[in-house]
Design an enzyme around this catalytic site. Structure first.
Site, PDB file in Angstrom:
ATOM      1  N   ASN A  16      -9.633  50.617  26.149  1.00  0.00           N
ATOM      2  CA  ASN A  16      -9.271  49.236  26.477  1.00  0.00           C
ATOM      3  C   ASN A  16      -8.227  48.700  25.509  1.00  0.00           C
ATOM      4  O   ASN A  16      -8.156  49.147  24.365  1.00  0.00           O
ATOM      5  CB  ASN A  16     -10.493  48.303  26.377  1.00  0.00           C
ATOM      6  CG  ASN A  16     -11.580  48.628  27.368  1.00  0.00           C
ATOM      7  OD1 ASN A  16     -11.315  49.081  28.476  1.00  0.00           O
ATOM      8  ND2 ASN A  16     -12.819  48.388  26.967  1.00  0.00           N
ATOM      9  N   ASN A  48     -12.669  53.921  20.565  1.00  0.00           N
ATOM     10  CA  ASN A  48     -13.077  53.599  19.198  1.00  0.00           C
ATOM     11  C   ASN A  48     -13.855  54.744  18.561  1.00  0.00           C
ATOM     12  O   ASN A  48     -13.621  55.120  17.407  1.00  0.00           O
ATOM     13  CB  ASN A  48     -13.938  52.336  19.184  1.00  0.00           C
ATOM     14  CG  ASN A  48     -13.145  51.073  19.451  1.00  0.00           C
ATOM     15  OD1 ASN A  48     -11.930  51.057  19.369  1.00  0.00           O
ATOM     16  ND2 ASN A  48     -13.864  50.011  19.777  1.00  0.00           N
ATOM     17  N   ASN A 187     -28.203  49.679  19.518  1.00  0.00           N
ATOM     18  CA  ASN A 187     -28.463  48.674  18.504  1.00  0.00           C
ATOM     19  C   ASN A 187     -29.820  48.027  18.791  1.00  0.00           C
ATOM     20  O   ASN A 187     -30.516  48.399  19.741  1.00  0.00           O
ATOM     21  CB  ASN A 187     -27.325  47.645  18.413  1.00  0.00           C
ATOM     22  CG  ASN A 187     -27.149  46.821  19.686  1.00  0.00           C
ATOM     23  OD1 ASN A 187     -28.064  46.692  20.513  1.00  0.00           O
ATOM     24  ND2 ASN A 187     -25.970  46.259  19.849  1.00  0.00           N
ATOM     25  N   THR A 217     -29.290  51.046  15.264  1.00  0.00           N
ATOM     26  CA  THR A 217     -28.479  50.337  14.277  1.00  0.00           C
ATOM     27  C   THR A 217     -28.935  48.884  14.199  1.00  0.00           C
ATOM     28  O   THR A 217     -29.229  48.257  15.215  1.00  0.00           O
ATOM     29  CB  THR A 217     -26.983  50.419  14.628  1.00  0.00           C
ATOM     30  OG1 THR A 217     -26.751  49.858  15.922  1.00  0.00           O
ATOM     31  CG2 THR A 217     -26.516  51.869  14.627  1.00  0.00           C
ATOM     32  N   GLY A 219     -27.329  46.343  12.110  1.00  0.00           N
ATOM     33  CA  GLY A 219     -26.361  45.478  11.457  1.00  0.00           C
ATOM     34  C   GLY A 219     -26.519  45.497   9.951  1.00  0.00           C
ATOM     35  O   GLY A 219     -26.610  46.559   9.322  1.00  0.00           O
ATOM     36  N   ASP A 244     -14.656  41.323  10.510  1.00  0.00           N
ATOM     37  CA  ASP A 244     -14.652  41.520  11.961  1.00  0.00           C
ATOM     38  C   ASP A 244     -15.579  42.681  12.275  1.00  0.00           C
ATOM     39  O   ASP A 244     -15.307  43.820  11.912  1.00  0.00           O
ATOM     40  CB  ASP A 244     -13.235  41.811  12.447  1.00  0.00           C
ATOM     41  CG  ASP A 244     -13.134  41.994  13.956  1.00  0.00           C
ATOM     42  OD1 ASP A 244     -14.172  41.916  14.638  1.00  0.00           O
ATOM     43  OD2 ASP A 244     -12.013  42.214  14.447  1.00  0.00           O
ATOM     44  N   ALA A 247     -15.932  46.741  15.788  1.00  0.00           N
ATOM     45  CA  ALA A 247     -16.039  48.196  15.960  1.00  0.00           C
ATOM     46  C   ALA A 247     -17.066  48.841  15.049  1.00  0.00           C
ATOM     47  O   ALA A 247     -17.072  50.058  14.894  1.00  0.00           O
ATOM     48  CB  ALA A 247     -14.672  48.837  15.717  1.00  0.00           C
ATOM     49  N   ALA A 248     -17.966  48.055  14.480  1.00  0.00           N
ATOM     50  CA  ALA A 248     -18.904  48.614  13.501  1.00  0.00           C
ATOM     51  C   ALA A 248     -19.765  49.718  14.099  1.00  0.00           C
ATOM     52  O   ALA A 248     -19.898  50.806  13.526  1.00  0.00           O
ATOM     53  CB  ALA A 248     -19.786  47.498  12.945  1.00  0.00           C
ATOM     54  N   GLY A 249     -20.357  49.447  15.257  1.00  0.00           N
ATOM     55  CA  GLY A 249     -21.235  50.441  15.865  1.00  0.00           C
ATOM     56  C   GLY A 249     -20.498  51.699  16.273  1.00  0.00           C
ATOM     57  O   GLY A 249     -21.005  52.818  16.089  1.00  0.00           O
ATOM     58  N   ASP A 250     -19.301  51.555  16.824  1.00  0.00           N
ATOM     59  CA  ASP A 250     -18.528  52.721  17.239  1.00  0.00           C
ATOM     60  C   ASP A 250     -18.072  53.543  16.042  1.00  0.00           C
ATOM     61  O   ASP A 250     -18.059  54.783  16.095  1.00  0.00           O
ATOM     62  CB  ASP A 250     -17.317  52.275  18.059  1.00  0.00           C
ATOM     63  CG  ASP A 250     -17.718  51.596  19.358  1.00  0.00           C
ATOM     64  OD1 ASP A 250     -18.764  51.953  19.917  1.00  0.00           O
ATOM     65  OD2 ASP A 250     -16.994  50.682  19.802  1.00  0.00           O
ATOM     66  N   ARG A 283     -12.447  44.787   7.547  1.00  0.00           N
ATOM     67  CA  ARG A 283     -11.046  44.671   7.962  1.00  0.00           C
ATOM     68  C   ARG A 283     -10.988  44.151   9.399  1.00  0.00           C
ATOM     69  O   ARG A 283     -11.908  44.394  10.174  1.00  0.00           O
ATOM     70  CB  ARG A 283     -10.363  46.045   7.924  1.00  0.00           C
ATOM     71  CG  ARG A 283     -10.521  46.782   6.613  1.00  0.00           C
ATOM     72  CD  ARG A 283     -10.189  48.257   6.787  1.00  0.00           C
ATOM     73  NE  ARG A 283     -10.280  48.989   5.528  1.00  0.00           N
ATOM     74  CZ  ARG A 283     -10.236  50.315   5.423  1.00  0.00           C
ATOM     75  NH1 ARG A 283     -10.112  51.055   6.508  1.00  0.00           N
ATOM     76  NH2 ARG A 283     -10.330  50.894   4.240  1.00  0.00           N
ATOM     77  N   GLY A 285      -9.857  43.980  13.399  1.00  0.00           N
ATOM     78  CA  GLY A 285      -9.477  44.935  14.429  1.00  0.00           C
ATOM     79  C   GLY A 285     -10.570  45.933  14.719  1.00  0.00           C
ATOM     80  O   GLY A 285     -11.601  45.991  14.041  1.00  0.00           O
TER      81      GLY A 285
END
Length: 310
Positions: A16, A48, A187, A217, A219, A244, A247-250, A283, A285
């Site tokens: 995407n 991602n 999650n 997961t 957090g 941001d 994209a943490a999980g990916d 970071r 994005g």
């Protein structure tokens, strides 16, 4: 001295363009707020995870679709620049997928995904089964049609390839898909949707009736590992100021797949992946925020030690 063999990862998933608005506080229903910045950033859960795995040291092949619109060349380039093989990323008429994201000052986000080209991936194309067969692990998510995901995991199982499913967006899953999943990585919210159980450890135990291994997961609370033949293990998060969390999980899943493929025990691999996720959320994005292997290794040296869950 040589390092571990590069993990081969195939990713069957979405690509995407993320349309991201940064705001102080996200708007409530019917409310208009002023944003301070807007960015277009390549993303999608599949892309991602592919970028995260490649930057973490994996040898990665992407399987999916983009449109023939102006976003498509940039989406392809972002994957290729990270070292991802895009031969399996087909082009179809129409729009590429988009994700419309609002990020607030605490790093939280809300997302609307418009599938676009991703909705055409209802099965495997020529060469996709060979890409999956050559991998150590197949990563899948639910931003593609379920029938396309099923085709991928069937091929993986036929060739003895480990399957890793991120059940997002959360939805009820066909029994066959769960039966073909080796490692499920939801999650906390997704685990509750799948089980009807809110407490993570209880949800993990319920999920073991469906899949052999689960990583939930949590957090800032870290992550939880449960397997049918082992005691549950809790892995702390790496403390960081979130900018941001998109994209943490990916990032976590991509790094986890690489570490497990190198032979690390899952809890140790989770601790390494937690460092990758921490760097990503510090970071802005999605794929642009993901760390490289050297950065992850540096942070991992000071990572908290996994412990028994209770």
């Amino acid at each position: 001295m040589t390092g571990p063999r590069a993990t081969a990862v195939a990713v069957l998933g979405s690509t995407n363009m993320d349309l991201v608005a940064f705001v102080a506080t996200a708007p409530r229903r019917g409310e208009t707020v002023a944003g301070r910045e807007f960015r277009t950033l390549p993303g999608g859960k599949g892309a991602n995870q592919a970028v995260a795995a490649a930057r973490a040291g994996g040898r990665v092949a992407m399987i999916g679709a983009v449109g023939d619109d102006p976003f498509a060349p940039r989406l392809r380039a972002a994957l290729a620049d990270a070292g991802v093989d895009t031969t399996g990323l087909r082009t179809v008429p129409g729009a590429s997928g988009t994700a419309h994201i609002v990020v607030d000052d605490e790093g939280g986000n809300s997302i609307v995904v418009v599938p676009g080209a991703n909705s055409t991936v209802t099965g495997l194309a020529t060469g996709d089964e060979e890409r999956i067969a050559a991998a150590d692990a197949l990563l899948t998510q639910l931003e593609l049609p379920v029938e396309g995901v099923l085709a991928g995991v069937r091929a993986a199982r036929a060739h003895g390839v480990r399957t890793v499913l991120t059940p997002a967006p959360a939805q009820p899953l066909p029994p066959e898909l769960l039966a073909l999943t080796d490692l499920l990585v939801p999650n906390e919210h997704e685990a509750a949707v799948l089980t009807g159980v809110a407490e993570p450890l209880a949800a993990a135990r319920a999920l073991l009736a469906l899949v052999p291994e689960v990583v939930i997961t949590l957090g800032a609370a870290g992550s939880l590992y449960a397997a049918r033949d082992a005691e549950p293990v809790s892995v702390p998060a790496v403390p960081v100021r979130a900018v941001d969390s998109t994209a943490a999980g990916d990032t976590f899943v991509g790094a986890l797949a690489v570490a497990v493929g190198e032979g690390r025990p899952v809890p140790r691999a989770m601790a390494w992946a937690a460092g990758a996720a921490a760097l990503a959320v510090s970071r802005p994005g999605a794929s642009a925020s993901m760390p490289n292997r050297a950065e992850i290794d540096t942070l991992f040296r000071s990572a908290p030690t996994p412990g028994r869950a209770s």
